[in-house]
Structures are given as structure tokens and as C-alpha cells.
Design a protein around this motif. Structure first.
Motif, PDB file in Angstrom:
ATOM      1  N   MET A   1       0.803  -1.343   0.172  1.00 39.57           N
ATOM      2  CA  MET A   1      -0.118   0.027   0.051  1.00 39.57           C
ATOM      3  C   MET A   1       1.025   1.316  -0.098  1.00 39.57           C
ATOM      4  O   MET A   1       0.353   2.214  -0.566  1.00 39.57           O
ATOM      5  N   GLU A   2       1.991   1.208   0.632  1.00 45.14           N
ATOM      6  CA  GLU A   2       2.739   2.426   0.616  1.00 45.14           C
ATOM      7  C   GLU A   2       3.546   2.419  -0.758  1.00 45.14           C
ATOM      8  O   GLU A   2       3.573   3.498  -1.404  1.00 45.14           O
ATOM      9  N   GLN A   3       3.806   1.275  -1.458  1.00 43.19           N
ATOM     10  CA  GLN A   3       4.061   1.383  -2.958  1.00 43.19           C
ATOM     11  C   GLN A   3       3.142   2.192  -3.808  1.00 43.19           C
ATOM     12  O   GLN A   3       3.337   2.910  -4.679  1.00 43.19           O
TER      13      GLN A   3
ATOM     14  N   TYR B   1      -2.858   9.811  -0.869  1.00 42.41           N
ATOM     15  CA  TYR B   1      -2.671   9.562   0.548  1.00 42.41           C
ATOM     16  C   TYR B   1      -3.757   8.871   1.137  1.00 42.41           C
ATOM     17  O   TYR B   1      -4.933   9.178   1.163  1.00 42.41           O
ATOM     18  N   MET B   2      -3.551   7.897   1.923  1.00 45.17           N
ATOM     19  CA  MET B   2      -4.646   6.913   2.744  1.00 45.17           C
ATOM     20  C   MET B   2      -4.039   6.782   4.079  1.00 45.17           C
ATOM     21  O   MET B   2      -2.790   6.784   4.321  1.00 45.17           O
ATOM     22  N   LEU B   3      -4.870   6.839   4.920  1.00 42.75           N
ATOM     23  CA  LEU B   3      -4.592   6.568   6.292  1.00 42.75           C
ATOM     24  C   LEU B   3      -4.185   5.149   6.777  1.00 42.75           C
ATOM     25  O   LEU B   3      -5.150   4.189   6.456  1.00 42.75           O
TER      26      LEU B   3
ATOM     27  N   GLN C   1      17.865 -14.186   0.008  1.00 38.67           N
ATOM     28  CA  GLN C   1      19.060 -12.999  -0.170  1.00 38.67           C
ATOM     29  C   GLN C   1      18.556 -12.112  -1.097  1.00 38.67           C
ATOM     30  O   GLN C   1      18.723 -10.933  -0.958  1.00 38.67           O
ATOM     31  N   ALA C   2      18.058 -12.534  -2.414  1.00 40.17           N
ATOM     32  CA  ALA C   2      17.768 -11.593  -3.363  1.00 40.17           C
ATOM     33  C   ALA C   2      16.600 -10.635  -3.088  1.00 40.17           C
ATOM     34  O   ALA C   2      16.495  -9.571  -3.274  1.00 40.17           O
ATOM     35  N   ASP C   3      15.578 -11.167  -2.386  1.00 38.65           N
ATOM     36  CA  ASP C   3      14.387 -10.363  -1.803  1.00 38.65           C
ATOM     37  C   ASP C   3      14.805  -9.486  -0.876  1.00 38.65           C
ATOM     38  O   ASP C   3      14.297  -8.336  -0.861  1.00 38.65           O
ATOM     39  N   ALA C   4      15.794  -9.803   0.126  1.00 36.35           N
ATOM     40  CA  ALA C   4      16.143  -9.091   1.025  1.00 36.35           C
ATOM     41  C   ALA C   4      16.786  -7.796   0.680  1.00 36.35           C
ATOM     42  O   ALA C   4      16.721  -6.671   1.231  1.00 36.35           O
ATOM     43  N   LYS C   5      17.623  -7.918  -0.354  1.00 34.87           N
ATOM     44  CA  LYS C   5      18.363  -6.729  -1.134  1.00 34.87           C
ATOM     45  C   LYS C   5      17.473  -5.846  -1.617  1.00 34.87           C
ATOM     46  O   LYS C   5      17.461  -4.554  -1.486  1.00 34.87           O
ATOM     47  N   ASP C   6      16.284  -6.359  -2.391  1.00 33.27           N
ATOM     48  CA  ASP C   6      15.302  -5.725  -3.147  1.00 33.27           C
ATOM     49  C   ASP C   6      14.303  -4.858  -2.091  1.00 33.27           C
ATOM     50  O   ASP C   6      14.103  -3.789  -2.340  1.00 33.27           O
ATOM     51  N   MET C   7      14.014  -5.715  -1.013  1.00 32.07           N
ATOM     52  CA  MET C   7      13.135  -5.019  -0.085  1.00 32.07           C
ATOM     53  C   MET C   7      13.967  -3.816   0.841  1.00 32.07           C
ATOM     54  O   MET C   7      13.255  -3.085   1.168  1.00 32.07           O
ATOM     55  N   ALA C   8      15.347  -4.243   1.285  1.00 30.37           N
ATOM     56  CA  ALA C   8      15.978  -3.085   1.610  1.00 30.37           C
ATOM     57  C   ALA C   8      15.976  -1.558   0.841  1.00 30.37           C
ATOM     58  O   ALA C   8      15.855  -0.662   1.366  1.00 30.37           O
ATOM     59  N   ALA C   9      16.053  -1.775  -0.208  1.00 29.84           N
ATOM     60  CA  ALA C   9      16.164  -0.646  -1.186  1.00 29.84           C
ATOM     61  C   ALA C   9      14.829  -0.110  -1.185  1.00 29.84           C
ATOM     62  O   ALA C   9      14.468   1.087  -0.969  1.00 29.84           O
ATOM     63  N   LEU C  10      13.808  -1.095  -1.025  1.00 26.31           N
ATOM     64  CA  LEU C  10      12.403  -0.350  -1.168  1.00 26.31           C
ATOM     65  C   LEU C  10      12.115   0.205   0.183  1.00 26.31           C
ATOM     66  O   LEU C  10      11.452   1.365   0.271  1.00 26.31           O
ATOM     67  N   VAL C  11      12.436  -0.366   1.423  1.00 26.54           N
ATOM     68  CA  VAL C  11      12.278   0.447   2.612  1.00 26.54           C
ATOM     69  C   VAL C  11      12.937   1.592   2.744  1.00 26.54           C
ATOM     70  O   VAL C  11      12.459   2.679   3.418  1.00 26.54           O
ATOM     71  N   GLN C  12      14.136   1.965   2.174  1.00 24.74           N
ATOM     72  CA  GLN C  12      14.869   3.122   2.211  1.00 24.74           C
ATOM     73  C   GLN C  12      14.098   4.012   1.397  1.00 24.74           C
ATOM     74  O   GLN C  12      14.156   5.283   1.664  1.00 24.74           O
ATOM     75  N   ARG C  13      13.353   3.688   0.140  1.00 27.77           N
ATOM     76  CA  ARG C  13      12.748   4.593  -0.516  1.00 27.77           C
ATOM     77  C   ARG C  13      11.318   5.063   0.272  1.00 27.77           C
ATOM     78  O   ARG C  13      11.295   6.266   0.195  1.00 27.77           O
ATOM     79  N   ILE C  14      10.858   4.166   0.863  1.00 28.96           N
ATOM     80  CA  ILE C  14       9.604   4.438   1.621  1.00 28.96           C
ATOM     81  C   ILE C  14      10.062   5.394   2.760  1.00 28.96           C
ATOM     82  O   ILE C  14       9.317   6.480   3.196  1.00 28.96           O
ATOM     83  N   GLY C  15      11.024   5.051   3.428  1.00 27.87           N
ATOM     84  CA  GLY C  15      11.417   5.778   4.569  1.00 27.87           C
ATOM     85  C   GLY C  15      10.757   5.776   5.932  1.00 27.87           C
ATOM     86  O   GLY C  15       9.865   4.651   6.017  1.00 27.87           O
ATOM     87  N   LYS C  16      10.675   6.466   6.857  1.00 27.46           N
ATOM     88  CA  LYS C  16       9.925   6.458   8.052  1.00 27.46           C
ATOM     89  C   LYS C  16       8.511   6.677   7.700  1.00 27.46           C
ATOM     90  O   LYS C  16       8.142   7.789   7.150  1.00 27.46           O
ATOM     91  N   VAL C  17       7.677   5.783   8.365  1.00 29.24           N
ATOM     92  CA  VAL C  17       6.209   5.797   8.126  1.00 29.24           C
ATOM     93  C   VAL C  17       5.402   5.848   9.376  1.00 29.24           C
ATOM     94  O   VAL C  17       6.089   5.157  10.384  1.00 29.24           O
ATOM     95  N   ASP C  18       4.535   6.095   9.703  1.00 30.92           N
ATOM     96  CA  ASP C  18       3.491   6.164  10.671  1.00 30.92           C
ATOM     97  C   ASP C  18       2.860   4.768  10.638  1.00 30.92           C
ATOM     98  O   ASP C  18       2.692   4.230   9.781  1.00 30.92           O
TER      99      ASP C  18
END
Length: 328
Positions: free
Chosen positions: A175-177, A185-187, A311-328
Motif C-alpha cells: 500500500m505504501e508502494q 494519501y490514505m490513512l 537473499q535476493a528479496d532481502a536486497k530488493d526490500m532493503a532498497a524499497l524500505v529505504q525509499r519508503i523511509g520512516k512511516v507512521d
């Protein structure tokens, strides 16, 4: 001491050492000698639980010991995952995890908090499923299509709420994607798992959510929920009339996979028995029938392939989380 007595004592000591060295292997050959706990780090009703129950039953038949499901939700699955990561590495506690497993350690970094666990504390055994998440709303909602839903979301920022299994979990990340890709924006309303989030949607506490098909197929068939789109690459067998977001011009995708893990230092002989039990479960007709009825199916990966996949998914998701950043 006579030479003869010295030789006898040396022989006795060597025999005792050999017996001691052989004991762990003997004990592992007896594995399992008691029931195994399969910890599902979410409440009942979610994908990990839906997949875990038939898998546990089939594995129990193969191992000739009960494999008992224990649900322990919280922190997007992190509490249960951390419990297994820190548990005794004897094969009597295994984890049925979702793909949030590879997201949460990176989320801890983003949030600058102590990690609940690290990926290297867990060893992958087998992947069982891998489904794109599905965007669903109540059947009685005014939105019949994704276009109608998104038009309303954009015209009413923060008025539409969506549920999840917890921050950075497998229902939150897609949903953040979507929010980022559509500049909308959704709550966000986090729950302890997919089951409680689906119940919140059915009761009208929230307006939408994204989850694996297994969590919502029965409610869709019963006419209680409506699927608007999914995060896959093509049409889903269980929902052939539901378009992918890519088809609708939103270039994002996300797979919610489920897989079994054990503590990293689990003995090789025990790991091999669990690996063979997992393969048995994935080929078992009864387990396959249960998954199909729930709206999913086995997409099995044996240990070597699954280790590379994680291992591959962890690498992809790390990049995605960094893009999303801090969320509520």
C-alpha cells in the motif's frame, strides 16, 4: 603403572571419547522424539496460518510426530520471528514466516531502533507459496473498479483508511508502494495480523486493504468483499477477472511469500529431516487441496533455491524500505 595397565587405560579412554563424539549424531538420528512447534508470527486467519496448518499436518505424518501450530502475533510478525531466531537450535521450534521477514530488519534501521532479530539468525528450509497481494474493499462500497476507488482517494486525501498486519509488514509495504506510485494519501491502521485486519474491513472500521488471496478468497466468493486489482504480473487463477496494477498503468509489483525457517545453528541432520518433510508436504494431495480451497497453491522452492531467493528479496526490500523511509 605397568605397561599392560597403561595400554588398557588408554584404550578405555579412547572408547569413552568415541562414544561421547557419537552421542550427538545418535541423538539427531532419533529426531524428532517429541512434538514440534511451528510458530506462526501472526494471529489465525492470515496467509502464514492458512498455509502453515496443512503443511504442519502433512509434515507431522512424514515425521511421525505432531507439528503443532502456535500463533504469536505482534510487530508485523517481528515478535514471533525474533522468538524463533533466539530459540534453542534443536529442530523443535520452526518458523512459518511471510516475506515481512526480510523487511523488518531494514525497517529497524530506518526507524533507528534496536533490531528485533537479524536475518543471519535464521536458516531458510523451504518456500511454500508466493502470491501477489490483492486490493480489496467491502462489496457494498461505492467503488466497483480500481479507477473509481483511486479517483475517490485522490479527491479525498486521508479520508480512506487501509488496514495492515503491522508497520512494514506484507500488507503495509504494497500500500505504501501504491501511495507513492499514484501520489495519493490514505490513512494507515495497523493490526496484529491479516485476520484482524480483514475483520476490521468487514465490520467497516477501515475502507480497504491489500493482502494475499488466501486471506480473502472465501469472503470474495461469499459476496462480502470485492477485489479491485492485484500486485502481480498477469491474471490470477483464483481471480481471473481481477486486473493487475500493471495492466491499469501503475508499474508496481509485490509478492507475499511464505516459507519455513529454523534457528541458524540447527544441526545439519535435523535440517535435512525438516527439508525432506517440507518436500513431502508440498507434494501431498491433502495439503494441496487445502491450499487450493483457500485460494492459493504451492509454489515450492527447496532449500538451496529458497536461500538464494531470500537473499535476493532481502536486497530488493532493503532498497524499497529505504525509499519508503520512516512511516507512521
Amino acid at each position: 603403572m605397568t605397561i599392560r595397565r597403561h595400554i588398557v587405560l588408554r584404550g578405555l579412554a579412547a572408547g569413552l571419547l568415541a562414544s561421547a563424539a557419537a552421542w550427538p549424531a545418535f541423538a539427531q538420528d532419533d529426531y524428532p522424539s517429541r512434538p514440534i512447534t511451528m510458530l506462526v508470527p501472526f494471529p489465525p486467519g492470515g496467509v502464514a496460518d492458512t498455509v502453515g496448518r496443512p503443511v504442519a499436518e502433512a509434515m507431522g505424518r512424514y515425521l511421525k510426530q505432531a507439528v503443532v501450530i502456535e500463533n504469536k502475533g505482534g510487530a508485523g510478525g517481528g515478535i514471533g520471528m525474533a522468538q524463533v531466531a533466539k530459540s534453542k537450535a534443536d529442530g523443535y521450534t520452526v518458523l512459518m514466516a511471510l516475506s515481512s521477514l526480510v523487511v523488518l530488519p531494514e525497517a529497524d534501521k530506518v526507524l533507528k531502533r534496536a533490531p528485533m532479530f537479524q536475518l543471519d539468525q535464521l536458516k531458510p528450509i523451504a518456500r511454500f507459496s508466493a502470491d501477489p497481494t490483492v486490493l480489496v474493499v467491502k462489496a457494498e462500497s461505492p467503488w466497483k473498479t480500481y479507477a473509481e476507488f483511486m479517483a475517490y482517494v485522490k479527491a479525498n486525501p486521508a479520508k480512506v483508511s487501509f488496514g495492515s498486519s503491522g508497520n512494514y509488514g506484507t500488507m503495509h509495504v504494497p500500500m505504501e508502494q501504491l501511495k507513492a506510485a499514484t501520489a495519493s494519501y490514505m490513512l494507515h491502521v495497523p493490526y496484529t495480523g491479516a485476520g484482524p485486519a480483514v475483520m476490521a474491513l468487514l465490520s467497516g472500521q477501515i475502507e480497504a486493504l491489500s493482502t494475499g488471496p488466501a486471506s480473502v478468497t472465501q469472503q470474495i466468493k461469499a459476496g462480502k468483499l470485492r477485489a479491485l486489482a492485484h500486485w502481480g504480473d498477469g491474471r490470477l487463477t483464483a481471480m481471473p477477472d481481477v486486473p493487475s496494477l500493471k495492466e491499469l498503468g501503475v508499474p508496481i509489483s509485490y509478492a507475499q511469500w511464505s516459507g519455513m525457517f529454523v534457528p541458524a545453528n540447527t544441526p545439519a541432520a535435523v535440517v535435512e529431516k525438516l527439508r525432506q518433510a517440507a518436500k513431502f508436504a508440498a507434494a501431498d494431495p491433502r495439503a494441496n487441496q487445502a491450499l487450493v480451497a483457500a485460494g492459493t497453491s504451492f509454489m515450492f522452492q527447496d532449500m538451496p533455491e529458497f536461500e538464494r531467493y531470500v537473499q535476493a528479496d532481502a536486497k530488493d526490500m532493503a532498497a524499497l524500505v529505504q525509499r519508503i523511509g520512516k512511516v507512521d
